[in-house]
Design a protein around this motif. Structure first.
Motif, PDB file in Angstrom:
ATOM      1  N   ILE A 122       0.794  -1.135  -0.051  1.00 51.01           N
ATOM      2  CA  ILE A 122      -0.100  -0.198  -0.034  1.00 51.01           C
ATOM      3  C   ILE A 122       0.906   1.197   0.307  1.00 51.01           C
ATOM      4  CG2 ILE A 122      -1.693   1.594   1.700  1.00 51.01           C
ATOM      5  CD1 ILE A 122      -2.714  -0.524   2.334  1.00 51.01           C
ATOM      6  N   GLU A 163       0.051  15.475   9.610  1.00 48.55           N
ATOM      7  CA  GLU A 163       0.467  13.787  11.118  1.00 48.55           C
ATOM      8  C   GLU A 163      -0.482  12.999   9.954  1.00 48.55           C
ATOM      9  OE1 GLU A 163       1.592  13.237  13.658  1.00 48.55           O
ATOM     10  OE2 GLU A 163       1.499  14.978  15.141  1.00 48.55           O
ATOM     11  N   ARG A 165      -6.110   5.444   6.457  1.00 46.66           N
ATOM     12  CA  ARG A 165      -5.215   4.442   7.962  1.00 46.66           C
ATOM     13  C   ARG A 165      -5.099   6.079   8.816  1.00 46.66           C
ATOM     14  NH1 ARG A 165      -0.329   1.457   5.051  1.00 46.66           N
ATOM     15  NH2 ARG A 165       0.556   3.817   4.461  1.00 46.66           N
ATOM     16  N   LYS A 166      -4.393   6.787   8.295  1.00 47.65           N
ATOM     17  CA  LYS A 166      -3.484   7.806   9.535  1.00 47.65           C
ATOM     18  C   LYS A 166      -4.715   8.227  10.264  1.00 47.65           C
ATOM     19  CE  LYS A 166       0.973   8.657   7.661  1.00 47.65           C
ATOM     20  NZ  LYS A 166       1.732   8.500   9.083  1.00 47.65           N
ATOM     21  N   VAL A 168      -8.100   7.083  10.478  1.00 51.02           N
ATOM     22  CA  VAL A 168      -8.498   6.919  11.448  1.00 51.02           C
ATOM     23  C   VAL A 168      -8.238   6.274  12.513  1.00 51.02           C
ATOM     24  CG1 VAL A 168      -9.680   3.564  11.454  1.00 51.02           C
ATOM     25  CG2 VAL A 168     -10.308   5.197   9.241  1.00 51.02           C
ATOM     26  N   GLU A 169      -6.479   6.337  12.419  1.00 51.27           N
ATOM     27  CA  GLU A 169      -6.214   5.824  13.160  1.00 51.27           C
ATOM     28  C   GLU A 169      -5.475   7.037  14.400  1.00 51.27           C
ATOM     29  OE1 GLU A 169      -1.813   5.818  12.652  1.00 51.27           O
ATOM     30  OE2 GLU A 169      -1.035   4.849  14.231  1.00 51.27           O
ATOM     31  N   THR A 170      -5.281   7.977  14.200  1.00 50.67           N
ATOM     32  CA  THR A 170      -5.510   9.421  15.017  1.00 50.67           C
ATOM     33  C   THR A 170      -7.001   9.489  15.521  1.00 50.67           C
ATOM     34  OG1 THR A 170      -5.119  10.812  12.759  1.00 50.67           O
ATOM     35  CG2 THR A 170      -3.543   9.487  14.147  1.00 50.67           C
ATOM     36  N   ILE A 216      -7.820  12.740  13.275  1.00 53.91           N
ATOM     37  CA  ILE A 216      -7.800  13.769  13.142  1.00 53.91           C
ATOM     38  C   ILE A 216      -8.031  13.744  11.998  1.00 53.91           C
ATOM     39  CG2 ILE A 216      -6.156  14.980  12.508  1.00 53.91           C
ATOM     40  CD1 ILE A 216      -3.692  14.263  14.510  1.00 53.91           C
ATOM     41  N   ILE A 270     -12.266   2.635   5.412  1.00 52.79           N
ATOM     42  CA  ILE A 270     -11.316   1.196   5.674  1.00 52.79           C
ATOM     43  C   ILE A 270     -11.607   0.045   5.444  1.00 52.79           C
ATOM     44  CG2 ILE A 270     -11.770   1.581   8.218  1.00 52.79           C
ATOM     45  CD1 ILE A 270      -8.227   2.398   7.461  1.00 52.79           C
ATOM     46  N   VAL A 291      -8.237  -8.107   4.412  1.00 55.64           N
ATOM     47  CA  VAL A 291      -7.440  -7.778   6.016  1.00 55.64           C
ATOM     48  C   VAL A 291      -8.680  -7.959   6.837  1.00 55.64           C
ATOM     49  CG1 VAL A 291      -7.154  -6.263   7.277  1.00 55.64           C
ATOM     50  CG2 VAL A 291      -5.605  -7.014   6.248  1.00 55.64           C
ATOM     51  N   THR A 326       4.676  19.096  20.047  1.00 58.10           N
ATOM     52  CA  THR A 326       3.854  17.306  20.368  1.00 58.10           C
ATOM     53  C   THR A 326       3.458  16.742  18.962  1.00 58.10           C
ATOM     54  OG1 THR A 326       3.780  19.003  22.264  1.00 58.10           O
ATOM     55  CG2 THR A 326       1.591  17.408  21.224  1.00 58.10           C
ATOM     56  N   VAL A 327       3.065  15.791  18.923  1.00 65.97           N
ATOM     57  CA  VAL A 327       2.591  15.375  17.571  1.00 65.97           C
ATOM     58  C   VAL A 327       2.100  13.643  18.120  1.00 65.97           C
ATOM     59  CG1 VAL A 327       5.101  15.600  16.353  1.00 65.97           C
ATOM     60  CG2 VAL A 327       4.926  13.402  17.769  1.00 65.97           C
ATOM     61  N   ARG A 328       0.993  13.140  17.191  1.00 69.54           N
ATOM     62  CA  ARG A 328      -0.095  11.941  17.115  1.00 69.54           C
ATOM     63  C   ARG A 328       0.420  11.214  16.669  1.00 69.54           C
ATOM     64  NH1 ARG A 328      -4.903  15.768  17.551  1.00 69.54           N
ATOM     65  NH2 ARG A 328      -5.933  13.842  17.066  1.00 69.54           N
ATOM     66  N   THR A 329       1.799  10.831  16.088  1.00 73.89           N
ATOM     67  CA  THR A 329       2.076   9.623  14.993  1.00 73.89           C
ATOM     68  C   THR A 329       3.372   9.391  15.142  1.00 73.89           C
ATOM     69  OG1 THR A 329       2.511  10.787  13.133  1.00 73.89           O
ATOM     70  CG2 THR A 329       0.177   9.312  13.479  1.00 73.89           C
ATOM     71  N   ASP A 336       5.046   7.897  12.571  1.00 67.84           N
ATOM     72  CA  ASP A 336       5.539   9.219  11.652  1.00 67.84           C
ATOM     73  C   ASP A 336       6.523  10.904  11.470  1.00 67.84           C
ATOM     74  OD1 ASP A 336       5.773   6.666  10.314  1.00 67.84           O
ATOM     75  OD2 ASP A 336       4.034   7.116   8.675  1.00 67.84           O
ATOM     76  N   MET A 337       5.607  11.136  12.484  1.00 70.04           N
ATOM     77  CA  MET A 337       5.435  12.547  13.064  1.00 70.04           C
ATOM     78  C   MET A 337       6.528  12.491  13.598  1.00 70.04           C
ATOM     79  SD  MET A 337       4.399  15.082  10.804  1.00 70.04           S
ATOM     80  CE  MET A 337       4.815  16.494  11.394  1.00 70.04           C
ATOM     81  N   ASN A 342       9.663  12.187  11.714  1.00 69.88           N
ATOM     82  CA  ASN A 342       9.976  13.374  10.940  1.00 69.88           C
ATOM     83  C   ASN A 342      10.056  14.034  11.382  1.00 69.88           C
ATOM     84  OD1 ASN A 342       8.962  16.014   9.378  1.00 69.88           O
ATOM     85  ND2 ASN A 342       7.947  14.541   7.894  1.00 69.88           N
ATOM     86  N   LYS A 343       9.402  14.370  13.073  1.00 70.82           N
ATOM     87  CA  LYS A 343      10.820  15.715  13.067  1.00 70.82           C
ATOM     88  C   LYS A 343      11.965  15.492  14.468  1.00 70.82           C
ATOM     89  CE  LYS A 343       6.767  18.474  14.051  1.00 70.82           C
ATOM     90  NZ  LYS A 343       6.352  20.320  13.742  1.00 70.82           N
ATOM     91  N   LYS A 382       6.371  -0.699  18.251  1.00 72.92           N
ATOM     92  CA  LYS A 382       6.248   0.425  17.424  1.00 72.92           C
ATOM     93  C   LYS A 382       7.698   0.677  17.144  1.00 72.92           C
ATOM     94  CE  LYS A 382       1.491   0.699  16.727  1.00 72.92           C
ATOM     95  NZ  LYS A 382       0.514   2.144  17.201  1.00 72.92           N
ATOM     96  N   TYR A 385       4.933  12.797  22.392  1.00 75.12           N
ATOM     97  CA  TYR A 385       3.887  12.292  21.486  1.00 75.12           C
ATOM     98  C   TYR A 385       2.572  11.742  22.179  1.00 75.12           C
ATOM     99  CZ  TYR A 385       2.098   7.674  18.686  1.00 75.12           C
ATOM    100  OH  TYR A 385       0.953   6.931  18.241  1.00 75.12           O
ATOM    101  N   ILE A 417      -5.240   3.824  19.409  1.00 76.06           N
ATOM    102  CA  ILE A 417      -5.820   3.985  17.845  1.00 76.06           C
ATOM    103  C   ILE A 417      -7.545   3.907  17.569  1.00 76.06           C
ATOM    104  CG2 ILE A 417      -5.341   2.747  16.002  1.00 76.06           C
ATOM    105  CD1 ILE A 417      -2.985   1.702  17.053  1.00 76.06           C
ATOM    106  N   VAL A 442      -6.282  -1.661  10.925  1.00 79.84           N
ATOM    107  CA  VAL A 442      -5.639  -0.256  10.572  1.00 79.84           C
ATOM    108  C   VAL A 442      -4.208  -0.672  10.816  1.00 79.84           C
ATOM    109  CG1 VAL A 442      -5.069   2.239  11.162  1.00 79.84           C
ATOM    110  CG2 VAL A 442      -6.723   2.204  10.822  1.00 79.84           C
ATOM    111  N   LEU A 472      -3.609  -3.163   7.721  1.00 86.89           N
ATOM    112  CA  LEU A 472      -3.233  -2.130   6.371  1.00 86.89           C
ATOM    113  C   LEU A 472      -2.020  -2.113   5.931  1.00 86.89           C
ATOM    114  CD1 LEU A 472      -7.204  -0.720   6.040  1.00 86.89           C
ATOM    115  CD2 LEU A 472      -5.242  -2.264   4.634  1.00 86.89           C
ATOM    116  N   TYR A 473      -1.423  -1.322   7.711  1.00 89.70           N
ATOM    117  CA  TYR A 473      -0.145  -0.435   7.722  1.00 89.70           C
ATOM    118  C   TYR A 473       0.526  -1.522   7.262  1.00 89.70           C
ATOM    119  CZ  TYR A 473      -0.789   3.896   9.620  1.00 89.70           C
ATOM    120  OH  TYR A 473      -1.432   4.952  10.187  1.00 89.70           O
TER     121      TYR A 473
END
Lengths: 420, 583
Positions: A6, A342, A368-369, A371-373, A375, A409, A418, B104-107, B109-110, B113-114, B136, B561, B566, B577, B580-581
């Motif tokens: 993906i 994010e 995915r992000k 639904v995950e967060t 946001i 999703i 899945v 401050t981040v929420r994932t 990845d971010m 990134n920071k 993770k 973080y 989730i 989710v 799917l990742y």
């Protein structure tokens, strides 16, 4: 699938966006490029909707369009035709078009023609009518119809003649890259883009063979219409995101649109189908005498700008706009764009934002992000009065409802085999 | 209500519409205002005035560049107040927004990134989610400090095994305390940097020992928490062993302290076996067990206080440990060893009592009978050993005291350097008011030259000194030490330590003592953990924000973080989710 993962597919989706080359080619009557409009049909914003589900401003826009096309001679007659099923309603998105707010577009509306030269895809959007009593906010009085006629008879042809003189059309990326450094985020604020467009087009308007009066009217209209560039941006984003959708794999949200009733999203891996949930009502700053109680639920295809990665997603490019979400300062603008980052997988190098340390605008909303967060994308939008004809009552922000993403999703999980 | 509409037009005062909408909201709350609108005088805006019932004739002439205020009020005074408020508002538009130096981040990845070079995740979220997030972190190449409790034994075992495979370390779960390169993690104290490294299964144990060490003037290189269950049979001390081995390789650590809760017996045996493989001295406490007798490089303590004091004693003497000196000066010492006659100490002092102390220690070391009489400042003379107080009257007639005038002592040192018997030259350097302004500056080139001359002949000698003085003295303690060290002099903290080392060196040359041949072995599987210890941690803090502040305040880099379950805690969506990742 064509891609190993993906993530790889998503990379392909954002490459389509990064490599896109939208050019403004022409302004033409809608019916000349959208064959579906050669009958009694109206385009509307968002996913397909029935007359009875349309809110009052959208119905008002329909009335205006019917009067403009001369299919009825008065409001009562028009409403009867519309409610009686004489007029076909078509989601603009399904015919390569987009429209702001109600998005109502009929046969003789002039539309911009934008082509993404990287993919060859074209998209159309009607012209911005300015502010105040305008059709897109549901107004349909004589002044509105007169203006539409003028746009059809004078403005559209003038722009067409001007653009015809620019070989290959006008490069939209150039305007956008400049305007984002001048404080536009291309949804709530397009003043720099509009000014740049005027600067580019004026030399050709002068040589377009217009009468002095026409030239004066057209240039005056473009100079006064701060949001004129929005509709060009929308058509550009539509052409690009339609191209991105053709990747056919991955979890990137390519389309965001709302019809005042339902919000719809499309996802790169899920083809040409909407995943919908009831729209939220925007909130922000209101003109005197109005409050959130008067606000019309969220509507319009303009959220294609957020799908493309500007508008609310690029809030920090236009810190002034942040104040619509309250009395926030600069940091709040950064926080909004940081929050949007994010849920995105990349930054668009073509849209470098000085106030964000020259990071590119957010690019590639990953389902995915979201639904995950939890946001959800933030959309910078105008707020219509829920009563037709009263027009805009304010501006602010609105969130895409989470339900769209939750439905999508589930579908994506099914596609990729899945199970929970 | 009289419905008095009053209009104020401020010519050529432009503000953007957002400012004016905010201003309108603000003015609506002014006392006496029934309704108000502030806009620029554009035709479209005039329509909006009309729409809200606030149109007045005065607006007719307003230009687009004029700021128009229309107030619906019962009183003229209100209008004046509105104008005043407007002026104030426009003059003070700067809005305060919450500034924060920690992003401050929420994932994940971010977060990366920071802070792309992050090397540690500090996790303090609810136990049921902690293992997932720890995994993770490991996925992303980060070691983990797992503060959370209520993590299952199975999860702990899986995490630590996985960390082993990846060359990372998992501290915890239920790990309360850590100090990494001087940065306190979670519950920890601010402790000077030093040479004592701690591995501990007990958070408060680490705090107690480290603070006692600090309060006695010592310092901590690292403190690695393992979590209380690490020594259970299930886990088998995976983190303890890794921590001990990492400290053995850590150049800042010279003494290793191990603090344990009661371990599983077979695990204790395993850990003690690991102690023996370490190249550094170990002080261990197994809380609840009577301390065993010292063996190999290991000493045991009964209380946390004892542990700290034992470690301090070792830490203080470690600067002059014969093992270290022999290793660091191997070439010179080999040359001396090859020269059978070169087995004596030549000590030339400017301080009488310091000379006496040196003589006393040397006598004791070699079992010599001291003398009460010291003719001509000769504190010790036995075979080739010679310790002289050059401040004795015998040497100061006609010249200044050697604390002021180094000329005579310089000559003695030159002589000693050429003397075929000399193995060690021992010196004092007393600084302070009244003393020579730069004694080290005088001796440094002399010794350097003498060493170079000896080297040309294929020979060598060792110079050992101490400096009596403080940082506040005019000559500045550390400056003097640096000058001597730059010239190749071994400088110890006290005259006694210096003399002890000199005596030990002679014994070593005579084959009376041997040194440990253990070397800390660099191993590839500890590379990442060593890196984590060797610089201030770069932390992704998952959970309690105060932990992020602590890291930031102490010079570590950190990203907060802001963790939430989730998919808002919806297990089905969360599962979709996550899968799917991986697709």
């Amino acid at each position: 699938m064509t891609y190993k993962t993906i993530d790889e597919a998503n990379e392909a989706v954002i490459q389509k966006v990064i490599e896109s080359q939208p050019f403004l080619l022409d302004v033409v009557p809608a019916k000349s490029v959208i064959s579906e409009l050669n009958e009694k049909a109206l385009l509307h914003s968002g996913p397909s909707i029935k007359w009875e589900d349309m809110n009052d401003p959208m119905q008002g826009s329909c009335v205006g369009a019917v009067l403009f096309e001369g299919w009825a001679s008065n409001e009562e007659e028009a409403r009867k035709m519309l409610a009686g099923g004489e007029i076909k309603f078509i989601s603009a998105h399904s015919v390569n078009a987009v429209g702001p707010m109600g998005g109502i577009t009929s046969a003789n509306f002039p539309v911009v023609v934008v082509e993404d030269k990287a993919s060859g895809r074209r998209a159309y959007c009607n012209l911005n009518e300015g502010i105040g009593a305008v059709l897109r906010f549901g107004a349909y009085n004589e002044e509105v119809i007169n203006r539409l006629n003028w746009m059809k008879d004078v403005l559209g042809p003038a722009l067409s003649k001007a653009l015809a003189q620019i070989e290959g059309g006008m490069n939209v990326n150039v305007l956008v890259a400049k305007a984002i450094t001048m404080g536009d985020e291309f949804h709530q604020r397009n003043i720099a883009g509009s000014a740049l467009f005027l600067k580019e087009i004026v030399p050709y308007l002068i040589t377009a063979g217009l009468s002095e009066k026409e030239l004066q009217e057209v240039t005056k209209f473009l100079a006064d219409t701060d949001q004129f560039f929005l509709n060009i941006m929308m058509a550009s984003a539509k052409a690009v995101m339609d191209s991105a959708l053709t990747v056919g794999e991955g979890s990137i949200v390519t389309h965001l649109a709302r019809n005042g009733h339902m919000f719809g999203i499309k996802v790169s891996g899920l083809g040409d189908q909407w995943f919908t949930a009831p729209v939220n009502t925007p909130d922000g700053l209101y003109f005197t005498g109005y409050s959130s109680a008067d606000a019309c639920p969220d509507m319009g295809d303009s959220a294609i700008t957020e799908a493309y990665g500007v508008g609310g997603m690029a809030m920090i490019a236009a810190p002034g706009v942040t104040r619509f979400v309250g009395t926030g300062g600069f940091s709040d603008a950064i926080n909004t764009s940081d929050e949007m980052r994010e849920i995105c997988i990349a930054n668009n190098p073509n849209l470098s934002i000085p106030t964000w340390d020259f990071q590119g605008a957010c690019l590639g909303i990953d389902l995915r992000k979201v639904v995950e967060t939890g946001i959800t994308p933030v959309i910078n939008t105008g707020i219509a009065n829920k009563v037709a004809g009263k027009g805009q009552i304010g501006a602010g922000t609105v969130r895409v409802p989470l339900g769209c993403f939750e439905k999508a999703i589930e579908a994506l999980a099914e596609k990729y085999g899945v199970e929970a | 209500m009289n419905n008095l509409l009053s209009t104020v037009i401020k010519k050529n005062t432009y503000q953007d519409s957002v400012s004016l909408m905010l201003l309108t909201n603000h003015l609506s709350s002014v006392e006496g205002v029934n309704k108000i609108q502030v806009m620029m005088g554009t035709p479209a805006n005039k329509d909006i005035f009309k729409g809200s019932g606030l149109y007045t004739e005065e607006l007719e002439d307003a230009a687009p560049s004029d700021l128009c205020i229309v107030v619906d009020t019962d009183s003229e005074d209100t209008t004046a107040n509105v104008v005043e408020e407007t002026d104030n508002y426009l003059a003070n538009q700067a809005t305060e927004s919450a500034q924060n130096d920690i992003s401050t981040v929420r994932t994940w990845d971010m977060a990366l990134n920071k802070l792309p070079n992050a090397d540690l995740a500090v996790i303090s979220i609810a136990g049921e989610h902690a293992a997932t997030e720890a995994n993770k972190a490991l996925d992303r190449g980060l070691s983990v400090f797992l503060f959370s409790d209520n993590v299952s034994v199975e999860d702990e075992k899986a995490l630590k095994t996985r960390a082993d495979e990846l060359g990372l370390i998992v501290m915890g779960p239920d790990c309360g305390t850590g100090i990494l390169d001087g940065v306190p993690i979670a519950f920890a104290n601010v402790i000077e940097k030093g040479n004592i490294g701690i591995v501990g299964a007990s958070g408060t144990g680490i705090q107690e020992v480290s603070t006692i060490i600090a309060n006695h003037g010592g310092g901590i290189s690292q403190a690695i928490g393992t979590g209380g269950r690490d020594l259970s049979a299930d886990i088998g001390a995976l983190t303890t062993i890794k921590g001990l081995r990492a400290l053995d390789q850590d150049p800042e650590t010279e003494i290793i302290v191990y603090i344990s809760k009661p371990p599983a017996p077979e695990v204790k045996t395993k850990v003690v076996e690991v102690f023996k493989t370490l190249s550094k001295p170990v002080v261990a406490i197994f809380m609840g067990d009577k301390p065993a007798a010292a063996h190999d490089n290991v000493q045991y303590a009964w209380t946390l206080h004892d542990t700290a004091i034992l470690a301090l004693e070792l830490a203080e003497s470690t600067g002059g440990s014969i093992d270290k000196i022999v290793k660091e000066n191997a070439d010179d010492i080999e040359k001396i060893k090859a020269n059978a006659s070169q087995r004596f100490i030549k000590g030339y002092f400017c301080g009488g009592t310091l000379a006496l102390e040196a003589a006393m220690i040397t006598e004791d070391a070699f079992g010599l009978q001291g003398s009460a009489e010291h003719p001509e400042g000769m504190m010790l003379k036995h075979e080739g050993h010679e310790i002289i107080d050059l401040g004795d009257d015998a040497y100061t007639q006609g010249r200044a005291h050697p604390m002021i005038d180094p000329t005579f002592r310089v000559e003695k040192v030159k002589e000693a350097a050429q003397d075929a018997e000399t193995a060690v030259i021992l010196l004092d350097n007393v600084i302070g008011y009244g003393a020579h302004e730069d004694m080290a500056g005088v001796f440094a080139p002399v010794i350097k030259e003498a060493k170079e001359a000896a080297a040309k002949e294929g020979k060598a000698f060792i110079a050992i000194a101490s400096v009596t003085g403080t940082a506040q003295d005019p000559q500045v303690y550390q400056d003097q030490v640096d000058k001597l060290e730059d010239a190749g002099v071994i400088v110890l903290e006290s005259n006694a330590e210096a003399t002890k080392l000199a005596a030990d060196l002679i014994k070593y040359l005579n084959g009376e003592i041997t040194i440990s041949d253990k070397e800390s072995k660099k191993s590839a599987d500890l590379e990442k953990v060593s890196e984590l210890l060797s610089s201030k941690p770069r932390v992704i803090n998952v959970g309690l924000k105060s932990f992020a502040q602590t890291v930031s305040d102490n010079g570590g880099q950190v990203v907060q973080y802001q963790w939430k379950p989730i998919a808002g805690g919806d297990k089905r969506l969360a599962s979709l989710v996550n899968q799917l990742y991986k697709k």
